[in-house]
Scaffold this motif. Sequence first.
Motif: not given
Length: 1237
Positions: A18-22, A34-40, A56-63, A67-71
């Motif tokens: 969750q911390i990495l996603v945040s 770095a977060s992207m690389a770790s999650l991959k 969970a973090v995408s439910r609110g959308g871009r607003r 960084n929805m692109a990263g998610v």
Amino acid sequence: MASSSSLGSSIPAPEAVQILVSSLADESPMVREASMASLKDISPLNPLLVLDCCSAVSRGGRRRFGNMAGVFQVMAFGVRALDKNDIDASYIGKLAKIATAEIISSKELNADWQRAAASLLVAIGSHLPDLMMEEIFLHLSGPSSALAAMIQILADFASADALQFAPRLKGVLSRVLPILGNVRDAQRPIFANAFKCWCQAVWQYNVDFPSNSLIDGDVMSFLNSAFELLLRVWAASRDLKVRVSSVEALGQMVGLITRTQLKTALPRLIPTILELCKKDQDIALIATSSLYNLLNVSLLSETGPPLLEFEELTVILSTLLPVICMDNDGKEHSDFSVGLKTYNEVQRCFLTVGSIYPEDLFSFLLNKCRLKEEPLTFGALCVLKHLLPRSSEAWHNKRPLLVDAVKSLLEEQSLGIRKALSELIVVMASHCYLVGPTAELFVEYLVRHCALSEQDRIDLESSQAKVGLICPTELRAICEKGLLLLTITIPEMEHVLWPFLLKMIIPRAYTGAVAMVCRCIAELCRYRSSFNNNMLDDCKDRSDIPNPEELFARLVVLLHNPLVREQRATQILTVLCYLAPMFPRNINLFWQDEIPKMKAYVSDPEDLKLDPSYQETWDDMIINFLAESLDVIQDTDWVISLGNAFTKQYALYTPDDEHSALLHRCLGILLQKVNDRAYVRGKIDWMYKQANITIPTNRLGLAKAIGLVAASHLDTVLDKLKNILDNVGQSIFQRFLSLFSESYRTEESDDVHAALALMYGYAARYAPSMVIEARIDALVGTNMLSKLLHVRHPTAKQAVITAIDLLGRAVINAAENGAPFPLKRRDQLLDYILTLMGRDESDDFADSSLELLRTQALALNACTTLVSVEPKLTIETRNRVMKATLGFFALPNDPIDVINPLIDNLITLLCAILLTSGEDGRSRAEQLLHILRQIDQYVSSHVDYQRRRGCLAVYEMLVKFRMLCVSGYCALGCRGSCTHSKQIDRTLHGNFSNLPSAFVSPSREALSLGDRVIMYLPRCADTDSEVRKLSAQILDQLFSISLSLPKPLGSSVGGDIELCYGALSSLEDVIAILRSDSSIDPSEVFNRIVNSVCILLTKDELVDTLHGCMPAICNRIKQSAEGAILAVIEFVTKRGAELSEANISRTAQSLLSAAGHVTEKQLRLEVLGAISSLSENTNEKVVFNEVLTAAARDIVTKDISRLRCGWSMQDAFHVSPPLVNYSCIIWISPRNGQHMF
């Protein structure tokens, strides 16, 4: 759905994920990456956990998440990592809806987050294609922006997973076709690209599963409808982007529609594609790729005859040929440039046509070659080169036609055509098209372009436009590689190349190709086992092949430049080894031993460049190689024939070519080996006739050649030179021109006199030592040289100076060979040198100052030679030479490459004067002191580089003096130290009366150490580090010499001898430190030097040092002046007790005089401090008397109230407490009404 909480101990905790996603939304790009690389990395371990946290973090959308692109990217990785057992359709469906909801929520298109969401849907499609496509189909009837996005997703899915998409093509087409007619222009490229991707997916599916046909009646109907729409409407759009994307899609669709529809479409489709072929390369690549697909389907169909006749194809082919030579714009796509990809597509088109109509295509290409229109000819040659290996069987009977067509293009000037022609020749050779004389013609064509020089490159680039970015350098490289390929890889070419390549060595136009030609010849010799046996026979069978003498003459001269490209010198030496059987038998063993040594010398060009004299050394090696080869051969007829070959080859080199100068020398060394005087005389005449003496390098080469001849034919050479001198300016044409032009007469006379001087000089240098004395006496005694002194041009002056230098060297050489003789009128020759060295006020030559410096450097070198020969230099001549040369120490520092050698030559001259003057050690010591005192003005100069030069000169002279006068004497007359030198045992001899005067050493007193120390010691505190280092070394040399010399009776050296040697050792330690560590504190170094000097000085030397301190203290370099003051204080502090009243008085006078001359307040105070120290450590009474005397003299002779820097005597009383106290006692103790003094 499988629980995401049942994790092993090695699986990351949910909180960490969750911390990495945040962190994907962190402000720092580095943190996001770095977060992207770790999650991959975590996704393959537990994809469900990653997907849970991301959803969970995408439910609110871009607003709500920045960084929805990263998610979405992480979610796509997670979905791809899912195992089949972990796939839950409902859970995956939620993810799909999250992605599509984001896509349709904005009117933007191709935003980064949209592309990331699309990648998630494509990843979902790889597991559940129907679910993903159903989600897409729901939105095909939505808003226009969402429609384009959904079509793009379907295209991406087709490209990513063709095997799953292709079976579902009918469903896609059934939903897309109804809306296709309403698509706006802006979205048409997306739809066209989608059709391209869909058709490519079908093609891939058919390749993998050829038995499963996906094209049923419905699909065919859909495709036909889409094809017609794209062809008739979209491909005719005014929007170029729409047209290009439509043609790209049509190129993929042509193989899926019916032949009937295709045939009907050809009249409309082909012109559309050809129009795009004429656009820029990016568009041309797309058009040619589509055209290839069209030709492949139209001509190679298994279900019927070709749909196009060759006559219909000519328009296509004529359009494609210019595409080949489009300029490469340098853009890189994947691993190949766009230009290369386009070129390959065009070649595929021609290959397709050639497979159906080979003979027609061959005729078409030859006709285009004959037109000689550059783009068409270049394209046709490239196509022929490409198709020849693939159509060799079909074109076998057409070989003569192709050969004739290529021959007709050999004189074309276009660089592009030359390049294509060269490549085609290599391909033709590999398929046995090259036979007989025509083959030699083509090989010569390659050699000609291997010889392209830098000047050719400049001329070609300025005279014509380049084709396809072809430059002469590239053309040369292509021809060199091609020629080497013919030699190494095609056995059939061996009989063509040998011995024809030998013929390519001689022509002047092919000089630049000699390195590659020699390499090819060496390769032929290496790979042909029976080569050496019939090598000479092959050459004799052909009258056009040069004979061995001509080859050897050419190759030896071309050895000249060891840095020329392709390592020409190494290649020539290698080929000489292989060609040795062609030459006289006894040369082979000598070359096997000698040539490897020469190759080793030139093996590393970069290392060679570090030696400034490498060219001179290499030329001497070549001449020695030739001389020794002639000695080994011992065949008079062959040597005569070689001389004739050298004579003929003067036409191969221009006079300003340095090879021409070497050719002179080669002929000169050959004539040295010939006994036929008539032959020698004739060749000397020819050599002088061919030489261009107006060019300095050619003139020098001629002079060296004449000198080489003089070694065996001195009288013949001198007769020739006298004839030239007698006829200077005597021709009718020259006298006619001189009537109208004074400058012509001067320049022509200068050139001849310069050449004559050099020839006389080198004739003396190389002539036999036993017979040279009379010739030199005649030359100098009859004032023949005086005729050469009226030259004005700097290079002519340099030539005359060099000639006089060579005369002197000839005398030295004779002495070394056991035939010594004095050089008569040596002083007159020195006067000649000094005259030529001066500036002529009437000179108006360009760069005269620079040339004058070079002239002076040579003159100094010549003076060194002359003062080194007998008779010994007189004092008058010495003074005259020094007066004319010492001023060079004051020359400015630039240009450094000219000034530095000049200063080095000056120092060498001074050392030579020292070594060759005087009869014994005492007289040489006097010479040394005289020269050192002349240099003092530069040692104490305010200019840094003058001090450096002066100190360097002093150091070098002391080194020579120490070697000469202190090392002992030799019974055999050797100078300096040698293996049989002996020290003079003064205890046995008592005095020097029984020894030869030449071996008497100077006394220590003769060195005037006190005077010398106070000159150099302040320099140890100089601002310049090099001066400090040199000054310390000078003091070391002085005291090393002094400790080796006899000391006068009753003298002391400030202590016992062990203490002195300890001080000298300490001084040498300081010098070692200065050499290794330049960052050491200068003040510490100076103090150590002063301490050592204080011990090493005798009492008398100490007194002289203190008496001479005034000039040192008044030095314009403040640090040096302060150093002199510190040294005085140290000396009087430690050894003041040794001074007599007279010594104290003179020392005080020197210090007071220095105080009066010093203008800087602080420095004056330091001088007065030294006076105070003298008063404290010696006799106050004497010092005070001197102060009063100086004050009284100032009051009488000066207006002390107006002195610019104040009155120094007043300062003396203010800053010197001992003097003040002493004066008070004196003035308050009167006796008889008078002062005590």
